[in-house]
Motif scaffolding. Structure first.
Motif, PDB file in Angstrom:
ATOM      1  N   LEU A 255      -0.472  -8.248 -18.468  1.00  0.00           N
ATOM      2  CA  LEU A 255      -0.692  -7.456 -17.255  1.00  0.00           C
ATOM      3  C   LEU A 255      -0.244  -8.230 -16.015  1.00  0.00           C
ATOM      4  O   LEU A 255       0.322  -7.663 -15.080  1.00  0.00           O
ATOM      5  CB  LEU A 255      -2.162  -7.066 -17.140  1.00  0.00           C
ATOM      6  N   PRO A 258       4.415  -8.856 -16.299  1.00  0.00           N
ATOM      7  CA  PRO A 258       5.026  -7.728 -17.023  1.00  0.00           C
ATOM      8  C   PRO A 258       6.401  -8.026 -17.602  1.00  0.00           C
ATOM      9  O   PRO A 258       6.907  -7.255 -18.414  1.00  0.00           O
ATOM     10  CB  PRO A 258       5.105  -6.634 -15.949  1.00  0.00           C
ATOM     11  N   ARG A 261       7.743  -8.058 -21.672  1.00  0.00           N
ATOM     12  CA  ARG A 261       8.440  -7.076 -22.506  1.00  0.00           C
ATOM     13  C   ARG A 261       9.920  -7.431 -22.659  1.00  0.00           C
ATOM     14  O   ARG A 261      10.506  -7.231 -23.712  1.00  0.00           O
ATOM     15  CB  ARG A 261       8.314  -5.687 -21.878  1.00  0.00           C
ATOM     16  N   ARG A 365      -0.246  -2.495 -11.200  1.00  0.00           N
ATOM     17  CA  ARG A 365      -0.510  -2.699 -12.616  1.00  0.00           C
ATOM     18  C   ARG A 365      -1.944  -2.251 -12.870  1.00  0.00           C
ATOM     19  O   ARG A 365      -2.902  -2.889 -12.424  1.00  0.00           O
ATOM     20  CB  ARG A 365      -0.335  -4.162 -12.992  1.00  0.00           C
ATOM     21  N   TYR A 367      -4.800  -1.084 -15.731  1.00  0.00           N
ATOM     22  CA  TYR A 367      -5.200  -1.079 -17.138  1.00  0.00           C
ATOM     23  C   TYR A 367      -6.236   0.013 -17.345  1.00  0.00           C
ATOM     24  O   TYR A 367      -7.257   0.066 -16.646  1.00  0.00           O
ATOM     25  CB  TYR A 367      -5.780  -2.431 -17.542  1.00  0.00           C
ATOM     26  N   ARG A 389       2.996   2.557 -13.964  1.00  0.00           N
ATOM     27  CA  ARG A 389       2.882   1.244 -14.622  1.00  0.00           C
ATOM     28  C   ARG A 389       1.510   1.050 -15.263  1.00  0.00           C
ATOM     29  O   ARG A 389       1.075  -0.067 -15.511  1.00  0.00           O
ATOM     30  CB  ARG A 389       3.175   0.121 -13.624  1.00  0.00           C
ATOM     31  N   GLU A 391      -1.195   0.804 -18.110  1.00  0.00           N
ATOM     32  CA  GLU A 391      -1.162   0.274 -19.463  1.00  0.00           C
ATOM     33  C   GLU A 391      -2.505   0.511 -20.152  1.00  0.00           C
ATOM     34  O   GLU A 391      -3.509   0.819 -19.502  1.00  0.00           O
ATOM     35  CB  GLU A 391      -0.879  -1.241 -19.444  1.00  0.00           C
ATOM     36  N   SER A 395      -0.347   0.183 -25.504  1.00  0.00           N
ATOM     37  CA  SER A 395       0.945  -0.147 -24.901  1.00  0.00           C
ATOM     38  C   SER A 395       1.148  -1.653 -24.759  1.00  0.00           C
ATOM     39  O   SER A 395       2.286  -2.130 -24.728  1.00  0.00           O
ATOM     40  CB  SER A 395       1.074   0.528 -23.524  1.00  0.00           C
ATOM     41  N   LEU A 396       0.053  -2.399 -24.679  1.00  0.00           N
ATOM     42  CA  LEU A 396       0.154  -3.842 -24.454  1.00  0.00           C
ATOM     43  C   LEU A 396       0.145  -4.663 -25.738  1.00  0.00           C
ATOM     44  O   LEU A 396       0.670  -5.775 -25.765  1.00  0.00           O
ATOM     45  CB  LEU A 396      -0.995  -4.319 -23.558  1.00  0.00           C
TER      46      LEU A 396
END
Length: 507
Positions: A255, A258, A261, A365, A367, A389, A391, A395-396
């Protein structure tokens, strides 16, 4: 004795019927999942949504600023408490129902009761939740070695009963009336009640099993060392198992950074070099956690209208009748009355508008801490539009990383709790055990936590002509002192939600 046997049989039959009812409900939920998918979910606040989507990308400069020192600090040092007596008075067992956070509070209370009675606490037994069907035990969720070691100077704790008491099990107490079971503990019982009613059982049999136990210890008129011990358990002794902490740390890292990824396919060396270079250019990013409890139970029990049309209203009404047989107080009021009183849980759409109005931009960001949202992705899609954005666990983390917690509601909640405690800002969509536990824990750590003013928000959303500017201004003014400021506990309030002044010192 026959009379007691008869009463106990009635109690057992009721428990069996209740379990069967929940099983039927689960089957009905699964069977009706396809029908719920056809419920059309449309945005309810189109004008505000349009403004939120067009908002500028610059956030308020003070939004992410940590809380200043409020003059309060954790104060749970029990160094002056007397040493443990040489001999224990016996063993205390407790059986805890509810979800993770209700059980967490029960564990803290169990330690306090063991201290009051000078008894040895057996690691608490966690009942299987009839809705989520999670069989996770204490040792599956919490670091038991850390728990025992943290409390070694306060009480005696054992993992299991010695062989001479091995008969004292959940099954043993579920088949007949037992003299070692204490089942009359009143809600918020005093310390004296335990001394007068449980101590004799310990003296006679060497063991006492207390069930039910949730919310069975008062928050008032207890010695200061007992109150601080409860906080010590909650804020220090209850640590999640290593694999939850490890996965939680990974999610927090992703988080804050980012770019992970883009680096997933690189070698470890390249990944570390990239991360090092990234850190040299800028500090890790900040993130907020949104705890969104919007499951079917909550939606139905609230009796509010969530914009799903007649089909959704009918589906929730049927569910409400099946579960509570119409005994839902909110059903007596109109949707407008409920919203104006702040008694409707906020939808994902409304939480998105709320966060946008507070100043979170579309680069935030975010969550999403949530187990299962009623309406699924169709209900969440508007929130995702406002915060692209956003998450969550899926997704994480990869399916391999989530394998050990898959389908386990308590472990999933533990992971969300851990990530929430490491966020820069936390906000919850509705009151509840998770909300209360995190508000208290983050207060203890002096972390920014936004507490929505539900009545104000409900009234603002009822005003269909309100402009974005007025919406922002009203929310800002109504939440100036709802962002983590210390609130002193009042009589009957929970020490786990309001740790000051019992567990915090004013310096």
């Amino acid at each position: 004795m026959n009379l007691y046997d008869s009463k106990d049989n009635v109690f057992l039959r009721r428990r069996i019927l209740l379990s069967l009812l929940f099983f039927v409900v689960l089957l009905c939920n699964n069977a009706s999942s396809s029908s719920s998918d056809v419920i059309t979910i449309k945005p309810r606040h189109l004008s505000l949504l349009k403004s939120a989507l067009q908002r500028s990308s610059g956030e308020q400069s003070d939004l992410w600023r940590p809380l200043t020192d409020q003059g309060w600090s954790p104060c749970i040092d029990l160094g002056n408490s007397p040493s443990l007596p040489v001999k224990s008075e016996g063993y205390i067992q407790v059986f805890l129902d509810g979800g993770l956070n209700q059980q967490r509070m029960g564990i803290c209370d169990a330690v306090a009761v063991a201290k009051i009675l000078n008894a040895t606490l057996v690691i608490p037994y966690l009942e299987v939740n009839p809705v989520w069907q999670d069989t996770s035990s204490f040792v599956d969720i919490f670091d038991v070695d850390h728990f025992i070691d943290s409390l070694k100077d306060d009480i005696r704790v054992v993992r299991e009963l010695p062989d001479e008491y091995s008969w004292s099990t959940r099954e043993y107490y579920g088949t007949a009336v037992r003299e070692t079971r204490v089942k009359t503990a009143p809600v918020h019982a005093s310390a004296n009640w335990y001394i007068e009613n449980v101590s004799p059982v310990l003296q006679s049999y060497g063991i006492a099993a207390i069930s039910p136990f949730s919310h069975r210890l008062s928050f008032d008129h207890l010695p200061a060392d007992i109150e601080r011990l409860r906080c010590k358990v909650n804020f220090q002794a209850l640590r999640f198992v290593p694999h939850i902490r490890s996965l939680g740390d990974a999610l927090v890292s992703r988080l804050r950074n980012p770019s992970w990824r883009n680096n997933k396919e690189q070698t470890n060396v390249d990944h570390l070099r990239e991360m090092t270079n990234s850190h040299s250019r800028q500090e890790p990013g900040k993130f907020a956690v949104l705890h969104l409890r919007f499951d079917k139970d909550m939606a139905a029990h609230s009796a509010c209208d969530f914009g799903g049309g007649k089909a959704e209203k009918l589906a929730l009404a049927k569910y409400r009748q099946m579960i509570w047989q119409g005994r839902v107080l909110n059903s007596q009021f109109t949707d407008e009355e409920l919203r104006s009183q702040g008694r409707c849980p906020l939808t994902p759409e409304e939480m998105g508008l709320l966060l946008a109005a507070f100043g979170f931009d579309n680069n935030t960001r975010l969550y999403l801490a949530s187990h299962k949202v009623y309406g699924g992705e169709a209900r969440i899609s508007t929130l995702r539009q406002v915060f692209p954005r956003m998450e969550d666990k899926r997704s994480l983390a990869s399916s391999e990383e989530r394998a050990r917690i898959k389908g386990k509601a308590s472990l999933l909640a533990a992971l969300d709790y851990y990530v929430s405690m490491h966020s820069d800002i936390f906000i919850s969509a509705s009151p509840g055990n998770m909300h209360n536990a995190l508000v208290g824990h983050r207060t203890f750590e002096n972390l920014k936590t936004i507490r929505p003013n539900m009545a104000l928000i409900g009234q603002l959303f009822l005003n269909k002509s309100i402009t974005w500017v007025d919406f922002q201004q009203a929310l800002g003014e109504g939440h100036v002192n709802r962002q983590g400021q210390i609130r002193l506990r009042k009589p009957k309030q929970s020490i786990y939600t309001y740790p000051a002044p019992d567990c915090m010192c004013h310096v």
